[in-house]
Design an enzyme around this catalytic site. Sequence first.
Site, PDB file in Angstrom:
ATOM      1  CG  ASP A   1       5.387   0.705  -1.542  1.00  0.00           C
ATOM      2  OD1 ASP A   1       4.320   0.364  -2.084  1.00  0.00           O
ATOM      3  OD2 ASP A   1       6.473   0.158  -1.774  1.00  0.00           O
TER       4      ASP A   1
ATOM      5  CG  ASP B   1       6.141 -10.016  -1.221  1.00  0.00           C
ATOM      6  OD1 ASP B   1       5.843  -9.710  -2.389  1.00  0.00           O
ATOM      7  OD2 ASP B   1       5.554  -9.564  -0.227  1.00  0.00           O
TER       8      ASP B   1
END
Length: 234
Positions: A9, A131
């Site tokens: 990330d 998500d």
Amino acid sequence: MIKLWPAIDLINATSVRLTEGKYDSEEKMSRSPEESIQFYNQFNCVDRIHIVDLIGAKQQSSIEQDYIKALRTLTDKPIEVGGGIRSVETIEAYFNDGIDYCIIGTKGIQNLEWLAEMAHQFPNRLYLSVDAYKREVKINGWEQDAELDLFELIEKIESLPLGGIIYTDISKDGRLEGPNFEITGQLVNATQKPVVASGGIRHQQDLEELEALGVSAAIVGKAAHNPNFWEGLS
């Protein structure tokens, strides 16, 4: 064994992890993105590397594309990229840079017609990232409520030629307390598409339990920086 996709990330070309998707929880990882890729290269069980442009996700545009292009040269393993992908031009640019798969999130959830068009233009090379806080779907870097139930969304995209569905329970992400096995298992039963589990994975026992549920692949973040996670893997 379940497919293993370690995550990198990115914020400002730095490898970080967030807890529950909160940007103010940013934690720098011990390995740089370059070091991470070199480390993952040695494992046959890693058959893909998962890279997310976190600021891109928040700002709704691709920010780290040039840096990700440089990372692409460090491995022969397939790479998938997500974060801020909102246009066919961005998808094509990533594919032209040698990226193998692109992850679509907010734009695809908000505009199913566009998602269908992209899926047919790039069959099986796009993954829909969903998500959610359990079943409540979130968008725009997890900061907005999509007012959509996870399973309602899955039903709407079932016929599209997507590579799979990446499910992250935000309440589990970055906490190293285990994934949401219950909802992940329900999702496997609700779709014919490959389901990729993300968020909260701690150790190899979690991988085994996800595999038993029928999960296709697991995205591993913080745990991938723990040497104990890799013991016995090759």
